[in-house]
Design a protein around this motif. Sequence first.
Motif, PDB file in Angstrom:
ATOM      1  N   GLU A 119      42.689  32.112  40.420  1.00 15.16           N
ATOM      2  CA  GLU A 119      42.083  33.113  39.539  1.00 15.16           C
ATOM      3  C   GLU A 119      40.707  33.553  40.032  1.00 15.16           C
ATOM      4  OE1 GLU A 119      44.273  31.699  35.388  1.00 15.16           O
ATOM      5  OE2 GLU A 119      42.134  31.314  35.679  1.00 15.16           O
ATOM      6  N   ARG A 120      40.036  32.689  40.776  1.00 15.37           N
ATOM      7  CA  ARG A 120      38.720  33.034  41.301  1.00 15.37           C
ATOM      8  C   ARG A 120      38.779  34.236  42.237  1.00 15.37           C
ATOM      9  NH1 ARG A 120      33.762  30.594  41.906  1.00 15.37           N
ATOM     10  NH2 ARG A 120      32.637  31.137  43.822  1.00 15.37           N
ATOM     11  N   SER A 121      39.965  34.485  42.794  1.00 16.41           N
ATOM     12  CA  SER A 121      40.113  35.599  43.732  1.00 16.41           C
ATOM     13  C   SER A 121      40.242  36.944  43.032  1.00 16.41           C
ATOM     14  CB  SER A 121      41.340  35.363  44.613  1.00 16.41           C
ATOM     15  OG  SER A 121      42.541  35.482  43.852  1.00 16.41           O
ATOM     16  N   ILE A 122      40.313  36.956  41.714  1.00 11.13           N
ATOM     17  CA  ILE A 122      40.558  38.182  40.945  1.00 11.13           C
ATOM     18  C   ILE A 122      39.243  38.654  40.331  1.00 11.13           C
ATOM     19  CG2 ILE A 122      41.878  39.208  39.066  1.00 11.13           C
ATOM     20  CD1 ILE A 122      43.817  36.770  39.411  1.00 11.13           C
ATOM     21  N   SER A 123      38.877  39.885  40.557  1.00 15.42           N
ATOM     22  CA  SER A 123      37.596  40.378  40.033  1.00 15.42           C
ATOM     23  C   SER A 123      37.677  41.870  39.729  1.00 15.42           C
ATOM     24  CB  SER A 123      36.466  40.108  41.036  1.00 15.42           C
ATOM     25  OG  SER A 123      36.729  40.767  42.269  1.00 15.42           O
ATOM     26  N   TYR A 124      36.649  42.359  39.049  1.00 10.45           N
ATOM     27  CA  TYR A 124      36.527  43.791  38.778  1.00 10.45           C
ATOM     28  C   TYR A 124      36.035  44.512  40.031  1.00 10.45           C
ATOM     29  CZ  TYR A 124      36.770  42.808  33.747  1.00 10.45           C
ATOM     30  OH  TYR A 124      37.174  42.410  32.489  1.00 10.45           O
ATOM     31  N   GLY A 125      36.455  45.768  40.181  1.00  3.07           N
ATOM     32  CA  GLY A 125      35.901  46.643  41.199  1.00  3.07           C
ATOM     33  C   GLY A 125      34.965  47.658  40.558  1.00  3.07           C
ATOM     34  N   GLU A 126      34.194  48.339  41.378  1.00  2.00           N
ATOM     35  CA  GLU A 126      33.191  49.260  40.857  1.00  2.00           C
ATOM     36  C   GLU A 126      33.837  50.472  40.188  1.00  2.00           C
ATOM     37  OE1 GLU A 126      30.286  50.244  43.802  1.00  2.00           O
ATOM     38  OE2 GLU A 126      29.223  48.340  43.492  1.00  2.00           O
ATOM     39  N   PRO A 148      38.978  49.508  39.826  1.00  2.00           N
ATOM     40  CA  PRO A 148      40.150  48.759  40.283  1.00  2.00           C
ATOM     41  C   PRO A 148      40.007  47.265  39.986  1.00  2.00           C
ATOM     42  CG  PRO A 148      38.707  49.246  42.132  1.00  2.00           C
ATOM     43  CD  PRO A 148      38.146  49.991  40.948  1.00  2.00           C
ATOM     44  N   VAL A 149      41.125  46.586  39.918  1.00  3.05           N
ATOM     45  CA  VAL A 149      41.143  45.124  39.893  1.00  3.05           C
ATOM     46  C   VAL A 149      41.326  44.662  41.323  1.00  3.05           C
ATOM     47  CG1 VAL A 149      42.362  43.082  39.067  1.00  3.05           C
ATOM     48  CG2 VAL A 149      42.021  45.045  37.543  1.00  3.05           C
ATOM     49  N   VAL A 150      40.436  43.811  41.784  1.00  2.00           N
ATOM     50  CA  VAL A 150      40.374  43.428  43.190  1.00  2.00           C
ATOM     51  C   VAL A 150      40.830  41.980  43.349  1.00  2.00           C
ATOM     52  CG1 VAL A 150      38.865  43.153  45.194  1.00  2.00           C
ATOM     53  CG2 VAL A 150      38.460  45.011  43.566  1.00  2.00           C
ATOM     54  N   GLN A 151      41.696  41.734  44.315  1.00  2.00           N
ATOM     55  CA  GLN A 151      42.075  40.372  44.678  1.00  2.00           C
ATOM     56  C   GLN A 151      41.619  40.121  46.105  1.00  2.00           C
ATOM     57  OE1 GLN A 151      46.382  40.418  42.715  1.00  2.00           O
ATOM     58  NE2 GLN A 151      45.737  38.350  43.260  1.00  2.00           N
ATOM     59  N   SER A 152      40.784  39.113  46.274  1.00  3.56           N
ATOM     60  CA  SER A 152      40.151  38.891  47.566  1.00  3.56           C
ATOM     61  C   SER A 152      41.018  38.087  48.522  1.00  3.56           C
ATOM     62  CB  SER A 152      38.809  38.168  47.369  1.00  3.56           C
ATOM     63  OG  SER A 152      38.978  36.924  46.726  1.00  3.56           O
TER      64      SER A 152
END
Length: 400
Positions: free
Chosen positions: A200-207, A395-399
Motif C-alpha cells: 500500500e505504501r506504493s500507492i499515492s496521489y498525483g498532482e 491521478p492515482v500513482v503506483q510507484s
Amino acid sequence: MNNQALRDPWPAQDIAVLASMRLKEAGPRPADPGNAHEQRQEAAALGRALFNDTRLSRNGQVACASCHSAGKQFQDGRPFGQGIGTGQRRTMPLMGAAHSPFLFWDGRKDSAWSQALGPLEDGAEHGANRVRLVKTVQAHYSAQYQAVFGPLPPLGGLPDDASPLGTPAEQKAWSAMPEGSRDAVNRVFANMGKSIAAFERSISYGESRFDRYADATVAGDGRGQEVLSPQEVRGLRLFLTKGQCVTCHNGPLLTDHAFHNTGIPPLDPAKPDRGRADGLRKLLQDEFNCLGRYSDARPEQCGELRFLATDDPGQLAAFRTPSLRNVADRAPYMHAGQFATLQQVVEHYAKSPEAALGHSELARPGERHAERQAIRLSAADIQDLAAFLGTLSGPVVQSR
C-alpha cells in the motif's frame, strides 16, 4: 514576484497558504517505526499478492481489492463497505495512509499494517479467522514469506479455525491453544499486515490542477493560473475564507488528520455512531498497536499513542477528517455515505445542524462560539465551492 503579473491577485498570506497546500509539500512518505519491512520490495510483492487473494476470506470471494479497487481509487464507491456482509461505514481510500497517525473513520488503528489486519477478521468484511489465515500463508506463500520474515513457526497440531475475535467456537479453540502457539500465529498474522502495508505504501496521489494553479500563483505566472476557471478560483477563495474549509482541510493532503464532530446526521437516530470515542478505546486495547509486542517500534517512537487524550468530550461522535484530494471522484460522502453530492456536503456545513450525539464544532447563526463563526454561504457560493473541489483530482500513482 511581480503580483501585477498574476491574473488572480492574492494577498501574501494567502499565497503562503496555497504554497503549503501543494502536494509536493508532503515530502517523502514517513517511515513507520512499527514496520521494519515496509520499504522492502520482497515484502511489497508478498503484500500485493495477499491484497488480491480471495482465499483470505471465509467464503473465498472477498479480497482487500474487493473494497479497495484500483479502478475506483482504491475504494468502492458505496455508502458502506461490502464484503461477505455489509459494513457500517464508508470505505476510505488508501492513498495518503502513510502520512496519517490514525486510520479508519474512528482512528482505531495507528498504522497501515495494523489497519490491514482488522478487515481480515471482521465478520462483515473478510470474515476469516486468524489460524486459518496463517495456514493459508503457510500453504500458498511459504517461500515468499520466509524470504522476508524468516522461517514460519511450526503450525502442526493447531485447530483449523481459531481466533480471539471469531465465532464462539473459534474463540474457544483459540483460548485452548498454548500461549506459545497463539504468539506464533499472531506473529505471522502481524507480518501479513506488514506485507500488505508495504504494498500500500506504493500507492499515492498525483498532482492536480489545483497544484498547478498554486505553483503558478507562487511563481507569479498569470498564464499558468488559467488552469482554473474564474468560478473555480472564486470557490478557492471561499475555501480559504468564509467557507472555513481550510480550518480542517489544510496542508498538502488537505486534512489535519484529526477528528471532528460536525453534526453529520446518523443513519439511525436511535443508534448514533460514537465515532472516535469508541475508536480510542479499541486502539488502546489493540495488541497490534505501536506499543504492542508485534510492533517493531521502540516505545519512545510511539508518541502519538503514548500521549493520547482519552477524556476529551469532543471525541464523542467525532470522525477523521478525510483528505479532499480526488474527492469529486469518490461519492458518496461522509463516514456512512450520508450525502450523494459535494453540493449537499457544502450545504450541510452552511446549515450547521445540531449534532444528534455529542456537540458539533460548527457555529450556528447567533451562537457565541469560542473558535468559529457561523458559515454563511449563498447558493452561488455553494456552487463555486463545489466547483473548486473538482480541481483537487489528480491521478492515482503506483510507484512499483
